[in-house]
Design an enzyme around this catalytic site. Structure first.
Site, PDB file in Angstrom:
ATOM      1  N   TYR A  72      -1.661  -3.402  -6.765  1.00 33.55           N
ATOM      2  CA  TYR A  72      -1.455  -4.088  -5.481  1.00 33.55           C
ATOM      3  C   TYR A  72      -2.768  -4.163  -4.678  1.00 33.55           C
ATOM      4  O   TYR A  72      -3.532  -3.193  -4.631  1.00 33.55           O
ATOM      5  CB  TYR A  72      -0.364  -3.377  -4.653  1.00 33.55           C
ATOM      6  CG  TYR A  72      -0.307  -3.959  -3.265  1.00 33.55           C
ATOM      7  CD1 TYR A  72       0.311  -5.188  -3.045  1.00 33.55           C
ATOM      8  CD2 TYR A  72      -0.964  -3.349  -2.206  1.00 33.55           C
ATOM      9  CE1 TYR A  72       0.282  -5.773  -1.788  1.00 33.55           C
ATOM     10  CE2 TYR A  72      -0.990  -3.931  -0.948  1.00 33.55           C
ATOM     11  CZ  TYR A  72      -0.364  -5.139  -0.743  1.00 33.55           C
ATOM     12  OH  TYR A  72      -0.395  -5.723   0.484  1.00 33.55           O
ATOM     13  N   CYS A 111       1.057  -8.142  11.768  1.00 35.39           N
ATOM     14  CA  CYS A 111       1.375  -8.485  13.163  1.00 35.39           C
ATOM     15  C   CYS A 111       0.734  -9.808  13.543  1.00 35.39           C
ATOM     16  O   CYS A 111       0.590 -10.109  14.732  1.00 35.39           O
ATOM     17  CB  CYS A 111       0.904  -7.395  14.114  1.00 35.39           C
ATOM     18  SG  CYS A 111       1.975  -5.961  14.125  1.00 35.39           S
ATOM     19  N   HIS A 124     -10.234  -2.527  11.782  1.00 32.32           N
ATOM     20  CA  HIS A 124      -9.173  -3.375  11.232  1.00 32.32           C
ATOM     21  C   HIS A 124      -8.923  -4.517  12.231  1.00 32.32           C
ATOM     22  O   HIS A 124      -7.936  -4.531  12.952  1.00 32.32           O
ATOM     23  CB  HIS A 124      -7.911  -2.510  11.074  1.00 32.32           C
ATOM     24  CG  HIS A 124      -6.818  -3.136  10.278  1.00 32.32           C
ATOM     25  ND1 HIS A 124      -5.507  -2.748  10.403  1.00 32.32           N
ATOM     26  CD2 HIS A 124      -6.826  -4.093   9.326  1.00 32.32           C
ATOM     27  CE1 HIS A 124      -4.761  -3.451   9.564  1.00 32.32           C
ATOM     28  NE2 HIS A 124      -5.534  -4.275   8.904  1.00 32.32           N
ATOM     29  N   ARG A 183       1.831 -12.320  -0.813  1.00 31.90           N
ATOM     30  CA  ARG A 183       0.498 -12.618  -0.282  1.00 31.90           C
ATOM     31  C   ARG A 183      -0.080 -13.894  -0.857  1.00 31.90           C
ATOM     32  O   ARG A 183       0.322 -14.341  -1.939  1.00 31.90           O
ATOM     33  CB  ARG A 183      -0.460 -11.471  -0.659  1.00 31.90           C
ATOM     34  CG  ARG A 183      -0.086 -10.120  -0.086  1.00 31.90           C
ATOM     35  CD  ARG A 183      -0.478 -10.016   1.354  1.00 31.90           C
ATOM     36  NE  ARG A 183      -0.037  -8.787   1.990  1.00 31.90           N
ATOM     37  CZ  ARG A 183      -0.733  -8.155   2.917  1.00 31.90           C
ATOM     38  NH1 ARG A 183      -1.891  -8.609   3.321  1.00 31.90           N
ATOM     39  NH2 ARG A 183      -0.247  -7.069   3.482  1.00 31.90           N
ATOM     40  N   SER A 222      -0.963  -3.943  10.488  1.00 30.35           N
ATOM     41  CA  SER A 222      -0.699  -4.858   9.383  1.00 30.35           C
ATOM     42  C   SER A 222       0.519  -5.732   9.675  1.00 30.35           C
ATOM     43  O   SER A 222       1.506  -5.263  10.231  1.00 30.35           O
ATOM     44  CB  SER A 222      -0.411  -4.068   8.108  1.00 30.35           C
ATOM     45  OG  SER A 222      -1.476  -3.204   7.854  1.00 30.35           O
ATOM     46  N   LYS A 261      -9.620  -2.343   1.787  1.00 26.49           N
ATOM     47  CA  LYS A 261      -9.263  -1.223   2.668  1.00 26.49           C
ATOM     48  C   LYS A 261     -10.043   0.051   2.311  1.00 26.49           C
ATOM     49  O   LYS A 261     -10.454   0.800   3.198  1.00 26.49           O
ATOM     50  CB  LYS A 261      -7.765  -0.946   2.573  1.00 26.49           C
ATOM     51  CG  LYS A 261      -6.879  -2.141   2.883  1.00 26.49           C
ATOM     52  CD  LYS A 261      -7.051  -2.627   4.289  1.00 26.49           C
ATOM     53  CE  LYS A 261      -6.035  -3.698   4.615  1.00 26.49           C
ATOM     54  NZ  LYS A 261      -6.205  -4.201   5.980  1.00 26.49           N
ATOM     55  N   ARG A 266       0.839  -1.190   0.000  1.00 33.30           N
ATOM     56  CA  ARG A 266       0.000   0.000   0.000  1.00 33.30           C
ATOM     57  C   ARG A 266       0.877   1.244   0.000  1.00 33.30           C
ATOM     58  O   ARG A 266       1.916   1.280   0.659  1.00 33.30           O
ATOM     59  CB  ARG A 266      -0.885   0.022   1.257  1.00 33.30           C
ATOM     60  CG  ARG A 266      -2.063  -0.920   1.165  1.00 33.30           C
ATOM     61  CD  ARG A 266      -2.944  -0.836   2.381  1.00 33.30           C
ATOM     62  NE  ARG A 266      -2.321  -1.378   3.567  1.00 33.30           N
ATOM     63  CZ  ARG A 266      -1.777  -0.671   4.524  1.00 33.30           C
ATOM     64  NH1 ARG A 266      -1.779   0.645   4.477  1.00 33.30           N
ATOM     65  NH2 ARG A 266      -1.230  -1.255   5.574  1.00 33.30           N
ATOM     66  N   ASP A 310      -9.246  -9.864   9.046  1.00 29.77           N
ATOM     67  CA  ASP A 310      -8.700  -8.529   8.775  1.00 29.77           C
ATOM     68  C   ASP A 310      -9.661  -7.383   9.095  1.00 29.77           C
ATOM     69  O   ASP A 310      -9.217  -6.332   9.514  1.00 29.77           O
ATOM     70  CB  ASP A 310      -8.288  -8.447   7.291  1.00 29.77           C
ATOM     71  CG  ASP A 310      -7.384  -7.261   6.991  1.00 29.77           C
ATOM     72  OD1 ASP A 310      -6.486  -6.989   7.793  1.00 29.77           O
ATOM     73  OD2 ASP A 310      -7.589  -6.598   5.952  1.00 29.77           O
TER      74      ASP A 310
HETATM   75  C1  OXD Z   1      -2.887  -4.730   5.412  1.00 30.63           C
HETATM   76  C2  OXD Z   1      -3.563  -5.836   4.713  1.00 30.63           C
HETATM   77  O1  OXD Z   1      -1.941  -4.151   4.877  1.00 30.63           O
HETATM   78  O2  OXD Z   1      -4.424  -6.468   5.334  1.00 30.63           O
HETATM   79  O3  OXD Z   1      -3.307  -4.420   6.530  1.00 30.63           O
HETATM   80  O4  OXD Z   1      -3.275  -6.066   3.538  1.00 30.63           O
HETATM   81 MN    MN Z   2      -4.984  -5.529   7.180  1.00 30.64          MN
END
Ligand code: OXD
Ligand code: MN
Length: 582
Positions: free
Chosen positions: A197, A249, A226, A362, A247, A206, A68, A274
């Site tokens: 992306y 974690c 989130h 991913r 993100s 998001k 991002r 998420d």
């Molecule tokens: C983030 C995702 O960046 O979930 O939080 O992709």
């Molecule tokens: Mn996320």
């Protein structure tokens, strides 16, 4: 919104972007298979042909387009104050002019896909509807997995009864200088250009389900967060928790946790990994719904120990983005326990420098493939929450777990969340940044107003979830993680559940209620690490409280005054405790 208005908008977009054709997505499996086949034919995606993989594909994004881009992400509200210092702001008229210049003719010779989608179960009154226009088949294929796309969503949109988020996306020529991710909350509109992306391009995720939904939620009296959602089943009862972590974690790992042998009397049910939309139910409880239908998870580090569930999902119907390949053509990433990389994420022979897979590589897989997927995830009402958990990645300061004294203190804990940055965003890795409620990059309006909104629930119900803060990431004097993490996090969830059931006491400290040593299983953790995990170090906390003055100061008069009161109370308590000790 009236469907006729949506049709007019599509006509205008066609005039602006000039695609060679317009294709409406119906959301069928056949359409999805065709999208993958068409991309494979054009060399845009690579079918994984290694034995043991079924219907898996590898996509390599442009090397400048792997995360991002927060510095190119804008919230274009009518006033800068509404967007707040947490967002990049542009005047809406100027923003449209700027981005429309790049959109002009950008789809020439390309197909424009119209993706009607629904965030949340189709039959839920709380779901959110959207339409994404895109020239990327990769987006079409990922949206098929991540949201409910096609005819059913379109039918709902055509009733003219609901708000509809409109999103325009084009990869254009992927020029990072002409990359913009723009949100127009007042118009429920997104314009994203120059990136393919996930977080920038799958607009349901998001951009819609967090940035615009948080705005909708503020006005509609709910919350778009989130957060993962998980059910913790024990002794015939399931407690649901929602947990916010910045993100990368480990939200996906926690949502799919398999308890180690010793704690198999607990079982985790995955509702979401998420995003959570939270609403007060008529019973005064807070109910959580996962608006997504798939996982767009960080793949490096995933293996049979860290996340056996995800690991097992990755051999069929998965789209990999930016992983490496072995000589047998198997996907490979750092942390994978089998095989060696031969081709790196860019598609070049692996030279042994840096990482073979991109650190933000991913996987996209359907939630339905997850063996621990909770049937309750499809419930139109969502699931009732017993607890909300806030977690940051901090090598010092925050104890393993602390419980808030009350709702206001819990919001304060969320608002002070900080984390050492990871690879999910473009920029420096490893520096500490405040990431309130893990929403810093995703809150579509002024963060100060957002905290006020969270606090407002206090007056609306006596039956709110309890709030906890966790930190799996403390490092000891040897620089090693003090806590085993992953599946062993069940030991902390167990304490949280026991607190919710009033089965265990806790110790009062100035920063929250901490577990008594005997109430958490510290098996395998050294005494020194255990003591560190539960320590509240006065000097460090006083520094933290000072640092919070700067953090809260940024939001000026929007910061809830209750936070100052709490800071003062903690400072005072630290001093008094000391006097008593002296
Ligand atoms: C983030 C995702 O960046 O979930 O939080 O992709
Ligand atoms: Mn996320």
């Amino acid at each position: 919104m009236k469907f006729a208005e949506i049709e007019n908008w599509i006509t205008d977009v066609v005039k602006l972007t000039n695609p060679k054709e317009v294709v409406w997505c119906n959301g069928s499996q056949e359409e999805h298979n065709n999208a993958l086949a068409a991309m494979a034919k054009r060399g845009e995606i690579l079918p994984i042909t290694a034995p043991g993989y079924k219907n898996c594909h590898l996509y390599r994004s442009h090397p400048s387009d792997v995360a991002r881009t927060e510095h190119k992400t804008y919230v274009c509200t009518n006033t800068p104050e509404a967007a707040g210092p947490n967002n990049n702001w542009l005047d809406p008229d100027k923003a449209h002019a700027k981005v429309d210049r790049v959109f002009r003719n950008c789809m020439q010779g390309r197909t424009m896909y119209v993706i009607p989608y629904c965030m949340g179960p189709i039959d839920s009154p709380h779901s959110g509807l959207g339409i994404e226009l895109t020239d990327s088949l990769y987006v079409v294929a990922n949206m098929f997995i991540m949201t409910r796309i096609g005819d059913k969503a379109l039918e709902k949109i055509k009733t003219n009864k609901f708000d509809v988020v409109r999103g325009l996306h084009s990869t254009a020529d992927l020029d990072p200088d002409k990359r913009y991710i723009m949100h127009f909350p007042e118009k429920l509109l997104i314009k994203s250009i120059g990136s393919g992306y996930g977080g920038n391009a799958l607009l349901g995720k998001k951009c819609h389900a967090l940035r615009l939904a948080s705005w909708q939620a503020k006005h509609g009296g709910w919350l778009a967060e989130h957060m993962l959602i998980a059910g913790i089943e024990h002794a015939g009862k399931t407690h649901y928790v929602a947990a916010a972590f910045p993100s990368a974690c480990g939200k996906t790992n926690l949502a799919m946790l398999i308890p180690p042998e010793k704690h198999r009397d607990y079982k985790i049910w995955t509702v979401g990994d998420d995003i959570a939309w939270l609403r007060l139910g008529e019973d005064g409880r807070m109910w959580a719904m996962n608006p997504e239908s798939g996982y767009f998870g960080v793949v490096p580090g995933t293996n049979e120990n860290t996340n056996p569930i995800a690991n097992d999902m990755l051999n069929h119907d998965a789209i990999f983005t930016n992983v490496a390949l072995t000589s047998e053509g198997e996907p490979w990433w750092e942390g994978k326990t089998k095989g060696k990389p031969q081709i790196d994420w860019r598609g070049d022979p692996w030279g042994g420098v840096g990482t073979a897979a991109h650190p933000n590589a991913r996987f996209t897989v359907s939630a339905k493939h997850c063996p621990t997927y909770s049937p309750a995830a499809e419930d139109p009402q969502g699931v009732p929450l017993s607890a909300i958990i806030f977690g940051g990645r901090r090598s010092t300061l925050n104890p393993l777990v602390a419980e808030a004294f009350d709702w206001t203190h819990g919001i304060f804990m969320g608002a002070t969340l900080a984390s050492e940055t990871t690879a999910a965003i473009t920029g420096q890795v490893g520096t500490l940044r405040r990431d309130p409620m893990a929403m810093l990059p995703f809150c579509g309006y002024n963060m100060g107003d957002y905290w006020q909104h969270w606090l407002s629930f206090q007056d609306k119900s006596q039956n709110l979830p309890r709030i906890f803060q966790v930190n799996w990431f403390q490092k000891n004097a040897q620089g090693k993680f003090a806590w085993p993490g992953f599946g062993d996090n069940i030991r902390v969830l167990k304490w949280i559940v026991e607190r919710c059931e009033n089965k265990v006491d806790a110790q009062h400290t100035p920063i929250g209620n901490l577990p008594n040593i005997d109430d958490i299983d510290f098996d395998g953790v050294s005494d020194a690490d255990r003591d560190q995990l539960l320590a509240v170090v006065k000097k460090d906390w006083l520094e933290e409280l000072d640092d919070l003055d700067d953090h809260f100061g940024k939001y000026g008069s929007h910061t809830p005054p209750q936070f100052k009161v709490l800071q003062e109370r903690m400072r005072k308590e630290f001093t008094t405790t000391d006097e008593q000790a002296g």
